[in-house]
Write a protein that holds these residues in place. Sequence first.
Motif, mmCIF file in Angstrom:
data_model
loop_
_atom_site.group_PDB
_atom_site.id
_atom_site.type_symbol
_atom_site.label_atom_id
_atom_site.label_comp_id
_atom_site.label_asym_id
_atom_site.label_seq_id
_atom_site.Cartn_x
_atom_site.Cartn_y
_atom_site.Cartn_z
ATOM 1 N N GLU A 1 46.489 43.314 38.564
ATOM 2 C CA GLU A 1 45.590 42.842 39.405
ATOM 3 C C GLU A 1 44.328 43.039 38.867
ATOM 4 N N PHE A 2 43.913 44.211 37.949
ATOM 5 C CA PHE A 2 42.797 44.305 37.235
ATOM 6 C C PHE A 2 42.587 43.157 36.217
ATOM 7 N N LEU A 3 43.657 42.672 35.486
ATOM 8 C CA LEU A 3 43.538 41.573 35.067
ATOM 9 C C LEU A 3 43.223 40.389 35.555
ATOM 10 N N ARG A 4 43.847 40.093 36.932
ATOM 11 C CA ARG A 4 43.495 39.135 37.471
ATOM 12 C C ARG A 4 41.736 38.856 37.801
ATOM 13 N N ASP A 5 41.435 40.208 38.248
ATOM 14 C CA ASP A 5 40.046 40.191 38.772
ATOM 15 C C ASP A 5 38.970 39.794 37.430
ATOM 16 N N ASP A 6 39.391 40.072 36.074
ATOM 17 C CA ASP A 6 38.676 39.588 34.937
ATOM 18 C C ASP A 6 39.115 38.367 34.776
ATOM 19 N N LEU A 7 40.048 37.752 34.895
ATOM 20 C CA LEU A 7 40.286 36.397 34.770
ATOM 21 C C LEU A 7 39.642 35.412 35.624
ATOM 22 N N ARG A 8 39.490 36.108 36.907
ATOM 23 C CA ARG A 8 38.674 35.224 37.899
ATOM 24 C C ARG A 8 37.249 35.223 37.654
ATOM 25 N N ALA A 9 36.683 36.252 37.046
ATOM 26 C CA ALA A 9 35.329 36.487 36.649
ATOM 27 C C ALA A 9 35.133 35.593 35.215
ATOM 28 N N LEU A 10 35.945 35.320 34.405
ATOM 29 C CA LEU A 10 36.056 34.819 33.296
ATOM 30 C C LEU A 10 36.207 33.296 33.408
ATOM 31 N N TYR A 11 37.082 32.757 34.182
ATOM 32 C CA TYR A 11 37.350 31.324 34.141
ATOM 33 C C TYR A 11 37.211 30.537 35.692
ATOM 34 N N GLY A 12 36.718 31.719 36.607
ATOM 35 C CA GLY A 12 36.363 31.090 37.874
ATOM 36 C C GLY A 12 37.529 30.449 38.830
ATOM 37 N N TYR A 13 38.753 31.064 38.551
ATOM 38 C CA TYR A 13 39.688 30.448 39.375
ATOM 39 C C TYR A 13 40.678 31.398 39.750
ATOM 40 N N ASP A 14 41.475 31.578 40.851
ATOM 41 C CA ASP A 14 42.573 32.602 41.061
ATOM 42 C C ASP A 14 43.799 32.238 40.277
ATOM 43 N N VAL A 15 44.129 33.334 39.523
ATOM 44 C CA VAL A 15 45.356 33.031 38.711
ATOM 45 C C VAL A 15 46.690 33.343 39.748
ATOM 46 N N PRO A 16 47.543 32.745 39.721
ATOM 47 C CA PRO A 16 48.681 32.933 40.392
ATOM 48 C C PRO A 16 49.545 34.090 39.774
ATOM 49 N N ASP A 17 50.300 34.967 40.801
ATOM 50 C CA ASP A 17 51.131 35.976 40.235
ATOM 51 C C ASP A 17 51.982 35.808 39.017
ATOM 52 N N GLU A 18 52.414 34.633 39.166
ATOM 53 C CA GLU A 18 53.596 34.201 37.770
ATOM 54 C C GLU A 18 52.748 34.074 36.642
ATOM 55 N N ILE A 19 51.534 33.476 36.793
ATOM 56 C CA ILE A 19 50.912 33.054 35.362
ATOM 57 C C ILE A 19 50.256 34.406 35.152
ATOM 58 N N ALA A 20 49.698 35.234 35.909
ATOM 59 C CA ALA A 20 49.300 36.707 35.694
ATOM 60 C C ALA A 20 50.347 37.625 35.048
ATOM 61 N N ASP A 21 51.471 37.543 35.488
ATOM 62 C CA ASP A 21 52.394 38.276 34.744
ATOM 63 C C ASP A 21 52.675 37.870 33.553
ATOM 64 N N ILE A 22 52.749 36.826 33.188
ATOM 65 C CA ILE A 22 52.929 35.982 31.870
ATOM 66 C C ILE A 22 51.698 36.545 31.010
ATOM 67 N N ALA A 23 50.487 36.423 31.544
ATOM 68 C CA ALA A 23 49.369 36.652 30.693
ATOM 69 C C ALA A 23 49.580 38.261 30.386
ATOM 70 N N MET A 24 49.764 39.106 31.393
ATOM 71 C CA MET A 24 49.837 40.438 31.062
ATOM 72 C C MET A 24 51.000 40.867 30.002
ATOM 73 N N ALA A 25 52.065 40.165 29.865
ATOM 74 C CA ALA A 25 53.190 40.466 29.102
ATOM 75 C C ALA A 25 53.033 39.994 27.720
ATOM 76 N N GLU A 26 52.024 38.977 27.650
ATOM 77 C CA GLU A 26 51.891 38.137 26.241
ATOM 78 C C GLU A 26 50.451 38.300 25.686
ATOM 79 N N GLY A 27 49.401 38.823 26.662
ATOM 80 C CA GLY A 27 48.082 39.120 26.109
ATOM 81 C C GLY A 27 47.284 37.648 25.707
ATOM 82 N N ARG A 28 47.836 36.584 26.259
ATOM 83 C CA ARG A 28 47.169 35.393 26.235
ATOM 84 C C ARG A 28 47.352 34.607 27.556
ATOM 85 N N ILE A 29 46.598 33.663 27.533
ATOM 86 C CA ILE A 29 46.748 32.702 28.868
ATOM 87 C C ILE A 29 46.874 31.364 28.588
ATOM 88 N N GLN A 30 47.605 30.393 29.140
ATOM 89 C CA GLN A 30 47.698 28.850 28.761
ATOM 90 C C GLN A 30 46.399 28.198 29.355
#
Length: 383
Positions: free
Chosen positions: A231-260
């Motif tokens: 959830e910390f990461l999702r808040d930062d991604l929302r601030a950076l990219y301007g959209y709400d990242v779904p849980d599944e995508i946030a989980d992958i982003a957390m596990a990989e350290g990158r986002i598609q």
Amino acid sequence: MEFVALDLGASSTRYISNNGKVGILPNNMQFIQLNTRVDLEPYNDEIEGALDITIECDKESEFFPVRVLVGSMAARYSPTNVRPSVMTNKYMQKINYVSAVLASAVCKEKNVLGEELIGYVGLPPVEVNIARDIIRNNLVGHYKVTFNKLDKQVEFDIVDVGCFEESFMAILSYFFDVNGKLREQAKKYGYGNVLSLDIGASTTDLVVVSDMKYLERSGQTYKTGGNVAREFLRDDLRALYGYDVPDEIADIAMAEGRIQMGNSYEDISSLVESAKQRFAAQVVEQMHSYFRKVNIPIQTIRAIIVSGGGSMRSEYVAEDGSVVETSQPMSYYITQELNKVCPGVEVEPHVLDARLANIYGLFIRANIDIRKRMSKVQKQATA
């Protein structure tokens, strides 16, 4: 005697039987009426992708009979699936009893087990004493599990159930291999106090072992886990990219350290690292109150062994097949925080895949118990 050990997680259920092979089943479900027509067909004949099941039990039960879609079938059927909740104890949730019976059926089918099974279930430490008899009473019975899309039925009896503290199972598999032999790298912690810190998706469990013996009063559970870092990461991604990242995508982003992003990936390793640092600070703050509560000074702890899916390092596999590590495991960030308080405490990641620490601990515990049961039967036969 044959057994099925079950680690009922927030995101998946892991199971293992006498042969030592770990299986994983998804935990997202869609409960439907028994006679509902479901026109969805599985993409292949793999049992995990064809989970439209009906469970019947030979006794009166508040949980069975039930019809449920699980995993990909549930996701295809409805965008809103039921998952285990952190707000309610595990032993009270219908979804966990369905997961336990389903995993037992799949394990029996895949591993060609007999008709009678003994269940071993991992639970948060604070639940074990109150839940032990409740889970046994709710699960013992004869079951018929119908895989509606595979034209297959599996029948079996759960003849007994044992419940054990998850974080104790994690430290058990740190000290011993699956054959019950003391691990070489664990020998240095064979005496004194060692803390098991098991970070799941939604909870963090703690227990202390002293001279490799479990201190029952030390078992505690906090309803905060790796999802907090997500959830910390999702808040930062929302601030950076301007959209709400779904849980599944946030989980992958957390596990990989990158986002598609379209056909490419953005490096967000610094954001993941920041999320882990903030979560580690929360965990250490909880640990202060934990040590006061159980009356064990942190200064007496020789080591903290960190396990669980929420403790993993972040990495991904590049196109050339190489593994790219993007952030350290949670033990690294907890060490940073603890060094501010007590620099003498060592913090180490589990020697196994941290997500499998509990299930392998249950496997070790089940083998010990089965040997005792067989020895007792043999003694009675010769008496």
